[in-house]
Design a protein around this motif. Structure first.
Motif, mmCIF file in Angstrom:
data_model
loop_
_atom_site.group_PDB
_atom_site.id
_atom_site.type_symbol
_atom_site.label_atom_id
_atom_site.label_comp_id
_atom_site.label_asym_id
_atom_site.label_seq_id
_atom_site.Cartn_x
_atom_site.Cartn_y
_atom_site.Cartn_z
ATOM 1 N N ALA A 174 0.943 -1.183 0.001
ATOM 2 C CA ALA A 174 0.019 0.150 0.066
ATOM 3 C C ALA A 174 0.824 1.460 -0.038
ATOM 4 C CB ALA A 174 -0.999 0.014 1.042
ATOM 5 N N LEU A 175 2.089 1.275 0.712
ATOM 6 C CA LEU A 175 2.789 2.517 0.721
ATOM 7 C C LEU A 175 3.477 2.586 -0.650
ATOM 8 C CD1 LEU A 175 4.578 1.699 4.252
ATOM 9 C CD2 LEU A 175 3.296 3.834 3.810
ATOM 10 N N GLN A 176 3.746 1.556 -1.335
ATOM 11 C CA GLN A 176 4.189 1.793 -2.910
ATOM 12 C C GLN A 176 3.316 2.266 -3.465
ATOM 13 O OE1 GLN A 176 3.707 0.263 -5.858
ATOM 14 N NE2 GLN A 176 5.371 1.596 -6.749
ATOM 15 N N ARG A 177 1.913 1.905 -3.479
ATOM 16 C CA ARG A 177 1.098 2.342 -4.304
ATOM 17 C C ARG A 177 0.754 3.817 -4.042
ATOM 18 N NH1 ARG A 177 1.627 -1.418 -7.972
ATOM 19 N NH2 ARG A 177 0.675 -3.410 -7.505
ATOM 20 N N HIS A 178 1.100 4.408 -2.825
ATOM 21 C CA HIS A 178 0.902 5.765 -2.602
ATOM 22 C C HIS A 178 2.140 6.449 -2.967
ATOM 23 C CE1 HIS A 178 -2.812 4.291 -0.647
ATOM 24 N NE2 HIS A 178 -3.170 5.534 -0.466
ATOM 25 N N GLY A 179 2.937 6.071 -3.331
ATOM 26 C CA GLY A 179 4.261 6.690 -3.886
ATOM 27 C C GLY A 179 5.377 6.815 -2.734
ATOM 28 N N GLU A 180 5.256 5.982 -1.611
ATOM 29 C CA GLU A 180 5.924 6.270 -0.415
ATOM 30 C C GLU A 180 7.214 5.210 -0.663
ATOM 31 O OE1 GLU A 180 5.922 8.633 1.455
ATOM 32 O OE2 GLU A 180 3.921 9.280 1.257
ATOM 33 N N LEU A 181 7.253 4.268 -1.525
ATOM 34 C CA LEU A 181 8.328 3.440 -1.653
ATOM 35 C C LEU A 181 8.598 3.088 -3.205
ATOM 36 C CD1 LEU A 181 7.672 0.139 0.595
ATOM 37 C CD2 LEU A 181 8.862 2.190 1.068
ATOM 38 N N GLY A 182 10.042 3.152 -3.689
ATOM 39 C CA GLY A 182 10.052 2.927 -5.190
ATOM 40 C C GLY A 182 9.530 1.686 -5.719
ATOM 41 N N LEU A 183 9.574 0.567 -4.886
ATOM 42 C CA LEU A 183 9.253 -0.720 -5.285
ATOM 43 C C LEU A 183 8.988 -1.381 -4.227
ATOM 44 C CD1 LEU A 183 9.460 -2.583 -8.209
ATOM 45 C CD2 LEU A 183 11.708 -3.147 -6.869
ATOM 46 N N TRP A 184 8.309 -2.707 -4.332
ATOM 47 C CA TRP A 184 8.042 -3.676 -3.056
ATOM 48 C C TRP A 184 7.948 -5.169 -3.856
ATOM 49 C CZ3 TRP A 184 9.275 -4.009 1.711
ATOM 50 C CH2 TRP A 184 8.862 -5.018 2.284
ATOM 51 N N ALA A 185 8.870 -6.052 -3.401
ATOM 52 C CA ALA A 185 8.652 -7.252 -3.715
ATOM 53 C C ALA A 185 7.773 -8.401 -2.707
ATOM 54 C CB ALA A 185 9.886 -8.025 -3.841
ATOM 55 N N GLN A 186 6.499 -8.671 -3.036
ATOM 56 C CA GLN A 186 5.453 -9.137 -2.438
ATOM 57 C C GLN A 186 5.865 -10.639 -2.012
ATOM 58 O OE1 GLN A 186 2.161 -7.878 -5.001
ATOM 59 N NE2 GLN A 186 1.271 -7.425 -3.364
ATOM 60 N N LEU A 187 5.414 -11.026 -0.761
ATOM 61 C CA LEU A 187 5.638 -12.427 -0.327
ATOM 62 C C LEU A 187 4.017 -13.305 -0.148
ATOM 63 C CD1 LEU A 187 4.815 -12.747 2.836
ATOM 64 C CD2 LEU A 187 6.776 -11.697 3.399
ATOM 65 N N LEU A 188 3.123 -12.317 -0.616
ATOM 66 C CA LEU A 188 1.728 -12.992 -0.316
ATOM 67 C C LEU A 188 1.759 -14.294 -0.741
ATOM 68 C CD1 LEU A 188 -0.908 -12.100 0.700
ATOM 69 C CD2 LEU A 188 -1.693 -11.389 -1.542
ATOM 70 N N GLY A 189 1.191 -15.278 0.124
ATOM 71 C CA GLY A 189 0.994 -16.687 0.009
ATOM 72 C C GLY A 189 2.379 -17.540 0.388
ATOM 73 N N GLN A 190 3.493 -17.002 0.960
ATOM 74 C CA GLN A 190 4.683 -17.659 0.885
ATOM 75 C C GLN A 190 5.128 -17.260 2.394
ATOM 76 O OE1 GLN A 190 6.264 -16.246 -3.344
ATOM 77 N NE2 GLN A 190 7.958 -16.961 -2.047
ATOM 78 N N GLU A 191 3.934 -17.008 3.032
ATOM 79 C CA GLU A 191 4.376 -16.589 4.547
ATOM 80 C C GLU A 191 4.967 -18.096 5.296
ATOM 81 O OE1 GLU A 191 1.456 -13.862 3.570
ATOM 82 O OE2 GLU A 191 1.353 -16.022 3.146
ATOM 83 N N ALA A 192 4.317 -19.222 4.961
ATOM 84 C CA ALA A 192 4.699 -20.480 5.734
ATOM 85 C C ALA A 192 6.012 -20.921 5.351
ATOM 86 C CB ALA A 192 3.634 -21.581 5.496
#
Length: 388
Positions: free
Chosen positions: A73-91
């Motif tokens: 969400a911070l990246q979508r609001h311009g606060e981060l240049g990029l983010w690599a998601q881990l959604l689904g890989q938490e376990a």
């Protein structure tokens, strides 16, 4: 007429000799917790999990996911240049992270936010890296967790070299559980196609290095499916290099923890490398610059949502009656607090001093670099003098 080369992939003559293309059929997926939250057992990798430990796994995964959601969400609001998601890989990440001994050392990619959480890295420092105000500000020696690696697969060579070093330092096979060291190299299925990874396999096998190669096979190398990358399941590649390979249900935190505990102990005892393939799924995008709807089916994503790693632990805890509604509400409230803190601290991150780019190039400053730093400082000062 059907083209045998097109159908077999081996050519018209070799197809007769070697048979059809190998498939995933019949390969063993090590699992201790089904998607429905039912506890199952395995003859080699079963452990007794105290209730408090399973609740801890649940908390870790919920907080790691909240970190991921907030950063996206911070990246979508311009606060981060990029983010690599881990959604689904938490376990996969929490299981691998919690299996580590304090002295073990981790070489991550750019997506191991859950492992960083387990190693005590301040999540705000992850945000500062992706915000671009530093190049990684945590101390690898403090956390035994290296800085993120952007070059695909390079960290596997770093990990193998480090493992060979601790081996020569006499920190392997001593029998002292507080002394012996294992090293973990994290990478994805896409990185398995890189030459660096295969070279790391060669050196690790040749020198019997105490390294565990932990591949999170989320089935997509950005937009390239795993079927285009490997003709056999990834864990079977280890056999060709002369060390064991295992495939674990990467959405099962109990199984991942158990398999990694065994692989790490094997490395510490001096028995050499292991490849662990955590079979999981990237439910989000590769990074926030990616649009996965362009190359994969929504039906596949919905299918894997039914295997959600957090939901299956919650189902298990509720089925066993070892976690109350108050517990789940408490974890949710803690996640809300974490999200609020991340937003506040991210907005407060200061811009870096341009001169700081010289600070950590070498352990000891060289004369040449000092001259460059002095020249750059004089250049910056000239703007302040002109403004007066």
């Amino acid at each position: 007429m059907t083209d045998p080369e097109a159908t077999s992939g081996f050519g018209p003559d070799l197809a007769d000799v070697f048979g059809p293309r190998p498939s995933d059929g019949g390969t063993e997926l090590i699992q201790l917790l089904t998607p429905e939250g039912e506890r199952v057992h395995h003859p080699e990798f079963d452990l007794d999990f105290p209730e408090e430990q399973v609740r801890g796994f649940y908390r870790d995964m919920v907080l790691a996911r909240r970190l991921d959601v907030e950063a996206t969400a911070l990246q979508r609001h311009g606060e981060l240049g990029l983010w690599a998601q881990l959604l689904g890989q938490e376990a996969a990440q929490i299981g691998a992270g919690r299996a580590l001994a304090p002295q073990d050392f981790v070489f991550p990619t750019y997506r191991e936010h859950g492992v960083a959480w387990c190693r005590g890295v301040d999540p705000v420092k992850l945000l500062s890296l992706f915000r671009g105000v530093d190049q990684g500000s945590w101390d690898p020696a403090e956390h035994n967790f290296h800085l993120y690696t952007i070059v695909i697969g390079a960290q596997t060579l770093h990990a193998t070299g480090y493992a060979m070093g601790v081996q020569r330092d006499g920190l392997v096979g001593t029998g002292d559980p507080d002394r012996d060291v294992a090293v973990v190299a994290h990478f994805g299925d896409g990185a398995s196609s890189q030459g660096d990874v295969n070279e790391a396999f060669v050196f690790a096998a040749s020198y019997n290095a105490p390294v565990v190669f932990f591949c999170q096979n989320n089935q997509w190398a950005i937009s390239e499916p795993i079927e285009r990358q490997s003709r056999i399941p990834l864990y079977q590649r280890a056999r060709g290099f002369g060390f064991p390979g295992l495939r674990v249900d990467g959405n099962d935190v109990l199984a991942t923890y158990s398999v990694m505990k065994a692989a790490l102990q094997r490395a510490r005892e001096g028995q050499g490398p292991t490849l662990v393939e955590a079979y999981t799924y990237r439910m989000g995008a590769h990074t926030t610059t990616d649009d996965p709807t362009r190359y994969r089916l929504i039906e596949d994503v919905e299918h894997w949502k039914l295997k959600d790693p957090i939901a299956r632990v919650e189902a298990f805890l509720r089925r066993k009656g070892v976690a109350s509604d108050e517990f789940f509400a408490g974890v949710a409230a803690e996640a809300d607090d974490l999200g609020e803190m991340l937003r506040r601290e991210c907005h407060a991150l200061p811009d870096p001093d341009p001169r700081a780019i010289f600070d950590h190039v070498y352990a000891e400053q060289t004369a040449e670099l000092q001259a460059q730093q002095d020249g750059f400082a004089a250049y910056l000062d000239s703007f302040e003098e002109a403004a007066r």
